[in-house]
Structure formats: structure tokens, C-alpha cells
Motif scaffolding. Structure first.
Motif, PDB file in Angstrom:
ATOM      1  N   UNK A   1      -5.679  57.583 127.019  1.00  0.00           N
ATOM      2  CA  UNK A   1      -6.257  57.906 125.780  1.00  0.00           C
ATOM      3  C   UNK A   1      -6.481  59.205 125.806  1.00  0.00           C
ATOM      4  N   UNK A   2      -6.186  60.067 125.045  1.00  0.00           N
ATOM      5  CA  UNK A   2      -6.096  61.732 124.947  1.00  0.00           C
ATOM      6  C   UNK A   2      -7.419  61.780 123.709  1.00  0.00           C
ATOM      7  N   UNK A   3      -8.379  62.519 124.289  1.00  0.00           N
ATOM      8  CA  UNK A   3      -9.397  62.930 123.455  1.00  0.00           C
ATOM      9  C   UNK A   3      -9.404  64.541 123.231  1.00  0.00           C
ATOM     10  N   UNK A   4     -10.022  65.097 122.336  1.00  0.00           N
ATOM     11  CA  UNK A   4      -9.929  66.307 122.016  1.00  0.00           C
ATOM     12  C   UNK A   4      -9.973  67.512 123.364  1.00  0.00           C
ATOM     13  N   UNK A   5     -10.844  66.976 124.128  1.00  0.00           N
ATOM     14  CA  UNK A   5     -11.086  67.992 125.405  1.00  0.00           C
ATOM     15  C   UNK A   5     -11.152  67.384 126.829  1.00  0.00           C
ATOM     16  N   UNK A   6     -10.527  65.962 126.787  1.00  0.00           N
ATOM     17  CA  UNK A   6     -10.169  65.313 128.079  1.00  0.00           C
ATOM     18  C   UNK A   6      -9.341  64.113 127.684  1.00  0.00           C
ATOM     19  N   UNK A   7      -8.882  63.718 129.025  1.00  0.00           N
ATOM     20  CA  UNK A   7      -8.041  62.405 128.963  1.00  0.00           C
ATOM     21  C   UNK A   7      -8.396  61.537 129.890  1.00  0.00           C
ATOM     22  N   UNK A   8      -8.105  60.304 129.701  1.00  0.00           N
ATOM     23  CA  UNK A   8      -8.240  59.238 130.817  1.00  0.00           C
ATOM     24  C   UNK A   8      -6.780  58.573 131.044  1.00  0.00           C
ATOM     25  N   UNK A   9      -6.350  58.334 132.148  1.00  0.00           N
ATOM     26  CA  UNK A   9      -5.218  57.290 132.242  1.00  0.00           C
ATOM     27  C   UNK A   9      -4.971  56.670 133.428  1.00  0.00           C
ATOM     28  N   UNK A  10      -4.211  55.762 133.552  1.00  0.00           N
ATOM     29  CA  UNK A  10      -3.970  55.028 134.712  1.00  0.00           C
ATOM     30  C   UNK A  10      -2.332  55.178 134.911  1.00  0.00           C
ATOM     31  N   UNK A  11      -2.005  55.350 135.939  1.00  0.00           N
ATOM     32  CA  UNK A  11      -0.808  55.620 136.544  1.00  0.00           C
ATOM     33  C   UNK A  11      -0.405  54.759 137.639  1.00  0.00           C
ATOM     34  N   UNK A  12       0.879  54.300 137.806  1.00  0.00           N
ATOM     35  CA  UNK A  12       1.415  53.618 138.866  1.00  0.00           C
ATOM     36  C   UNK A  12       2.615  54.278 139.282  1.00  0.00           C
ATOM     37  N   UNK A  13       2.546  54.796 140.804  1.00  0.00           N
ATOM     38  CA  UNK A  13       3.442  55.577 141.249  1.00  0.00           C
ATOM     39  C   UNK A  13       4.471  54.890 141.728  1.00  0.00           C
ATOM     40  N   UNK A  14       5.805  55.330 141.987  1.00  0.00           N
ATOM     41  CA  UNK A  14       6.899  54.728 142.731  1.00  0.00           C
ATOM     42  C   UNK A  14       6.404  54.183 144.146  1.00  0.00           C
ATOM     43  N   UNK A  15       6.993  53.039 144.631  1.00  0.00           N
ATOM     44  CA  UNK A  15       6.737  52.299 145.744  1.00  0.00           C
ATOM     45  C   UNK A  15       6.755  53.366 147.105  1.00  0.00           C
ATOM     46  N   UNK A  16       7.644  54.478 147.015  1.00  0.00           N
ATOM     47  CA  UNK A  16       7.501  55.566 148.048  1.00  0.00           C
ATOM     48  C   UNK A  16       6.985  56.524 147.981  1.00  0.00           C
ATOM     49  N   UNK A  17       6.200  56.868 146.857  1.00  0.00           N
ATOM     50  CA  UNK A  17       5.511  58.022 146.522  1.00  0.00           C
ATOM     51  C   UNK A  17       3.943  57.864 146.421  1.00  0.00           C
ATOM     52  N   UNK A  18       3.131  58.977 146.599  1.00  0.00           N
ATOM     53  CA  UNK A  18       1.461  58.967 146.449  1.00  0.00           C
ATOM     54  C   UNK A  18       1.319  60.560 146.097  1.00  0.00           C
ATOM     55  N   UNK A  19       2.324  61.339 145.558  1.00  0.00           N
ATOM     56  CA  UNK A  19       2.096  62.742 144.953  1.00  0.00           C
ATOM     57  C   UNK A  19       1.501  62.976 143.818  1.00  0.00           C
ATOM     58  N   UNK A  20       0.400  62.381 143.281  1.00  0.00           N
ATOM     59  CA  UNK A  20      -0.045  62.486 142.011  1.00  0.00           C
ATOM     60  C   UNK A  20      -0.600  63.943 141.815  1.00  0.00           C
ATOM     61  N   UNK A  21      -0.893  64.597 142.686  1.00  0.00           N
ATOM     62  CA  UNK A  21      -1.429  66.231 142.581  1.00  0.00           C
ATOM     63  C   UNK A  21      -0.342  66.827 141.931  1.00  0.00           C
ATOM     64  N   UNK A  22       1.124  66.727 142.609  1.00  0.00           N
ATOM     65  CA  UNK A  22       2.077  67.611 142.088  1.00  0.00           C
ATOM     66  C   UNK A  22       2.265  67.341 140.514  1.00  0.00           C
ATOM     67  N   UNK A  23       2.168  66.141 140.271  1.00  0.00           N
ATOM     68  CA  UNK A  23       2.320  65.438 138.819  1.00  0.00           C
ATOM     69  C   UNK A  23       1.328  66.252 137.854  1.00  0.00           C
TER      70      UNK A  23
END
Length: 179
Positions: free
Chosen positions: A54-76
Motif C-alpha cells: 500500500x502506498x500512502x502520501x508519505x509512507x508505504x508498507x509492503x511485504x516482499x519475498x526474496x529469491x531463495x539464494x538472496x537476502x539483500x533487501x537493503x540494496x533493493x
């Protein structure tokens, strides 16, 4: 300076809250197409699934699932934030710290991350995401807010179109905070 520790598990599913520096602004919804482009740009380079958002005017919330061999959400997140910021004309006021680091000052530096523990935790966070526009007074009903994965859930038959119609913010239990 505090040391922030994030839970990093390859292939995990995460809930995020990401916020603009100006909590009174509306850049995210005003420039929703630029935000979509930033997500698209990032996903082309570093794939991930967007389970809910959900995208609101000044913030957003999201749920992501990363690929099986990856954990780098900070770069994303860094890529999404920087791509979106570069797409906007400079208009914000910068403090000395941000100016000295070459930052635009559009986003809060950090983000909230929570590793989804199980199906019940996942369901609570999806509900939290979808009900958030009502909670913040941007819509009377969940279906009224267009910048939400709720519509995708309805289209796929996962949720009814009137979901959340009888819910009240008072006493609602969403996510792990009970907000």
C-alpha cells in the motif's frame, strides 16, 4: 552511533515500512508513476516478489519475498529510494548532515523491517497493509484506495471486494504492534 541489526535470511518474506522525511508531504501518491518506475527498475536488476503493498502520501508498507539464494533487501531499498529521488526535481530543504552526504532529503534514512514468521503473521501483516488507508483516514473503505495490492487480491478471488467494510480501527489487531 547506534548499530542497527537487521534479520537477514535468504529467500525469506519480509514486511517493510518506508517513510518520507517530510511526514506532511504527499510525494509518493502525487508521483506514483515515478515510484512504480523505481520499483520496476530495481526488480529488473534485483528480482523480488511483492506479495502485498500500500502506498500512502508519505509512507508505504509492503511485504516482499526474496529469491531463495538472496537476502539483500537493503540494496533493493537503496535503489528504489535513489531512483525515485533522482526522478524528482530538487525542491526539498536540506539540513547540513544530508547536504554533506550528498543526500536529497526525501526519505527517512532507515526503514522498518520485520521477518514474517509464519502464515498467521503473514495474514496479519497483509491485513494491516490493506486496512492502512482507512486507519490513516485516506479512505472510508479499503476498496476506495487505489494504491493498494488489495485490488489484486480481489481480482484473484483471495478477498471479497467489500473486505474490511465492517472493521473498526478501534480494537483492531494488525501486525505485531496491535495498531
Amino acid at each position: 552511533m547506534p548499530s542497527y541489526r537487521h534479520n537477514v535470511i535468504p529467500g525469506a518474506t519480509y514486511f517493510f515500512t518506508v517513510t518520507l522525511a517530510n511526514r506532511n508531504g504527499a510525494l509518493l501518491t502525487t508521483h506514483i508513476d515515478l515510484l512504480r518506475d523505481a520499483f520496476r527498475y530495481t526488480r529488473e536488476r534485483h528480482p523480488f516478489d511483492i506479495d502485498a503493498i500500500v502506498v500512502l502520501p508519505e509512507h508505504l508498507h509492503t511485504i516482499w519475498t526474496l529469491p531463495a539464494n538472496e537476502a539483500d533487501y537493503a540494496t533493493r531499498w537503496r535503489l528504489i529510494k535513489s531512483h525515485f529521488s533522482r526522478s524528482l526535481p530538487p525542491a526539498e530543504t536540506l539540513n547540513a548532515s544530508r547536504s554533506g552526504k550528498g543526500e536529497r532529503g526525501i526519505w527517512q534514512r532507515r526503514f522498518w523491517e520485520h521477518t514474517i514468521r509464519d502464515e498467521a503473521d503473514y495474514a496479519r501483516h497483509v491485513d494491516y497493509i490493506h486496512f492502512n488507508p482507512v486507519k490513516h483516514g485516506h479512505a472510508q473503505r479499503v476498496a476506495e484506495w487505489e494504491h493498494s495490492s488489495f485490488h489484486r487480491y480481489v481480482k484473484r478471488g483471495i478477498l471479497p471486494g467489500d473486505w474490511g467494510g465492517d472493521m473498526r480501527v478501534e480494537g483492531g489487531k494488525f501486525g505485531e504492534w496491535g495498531e
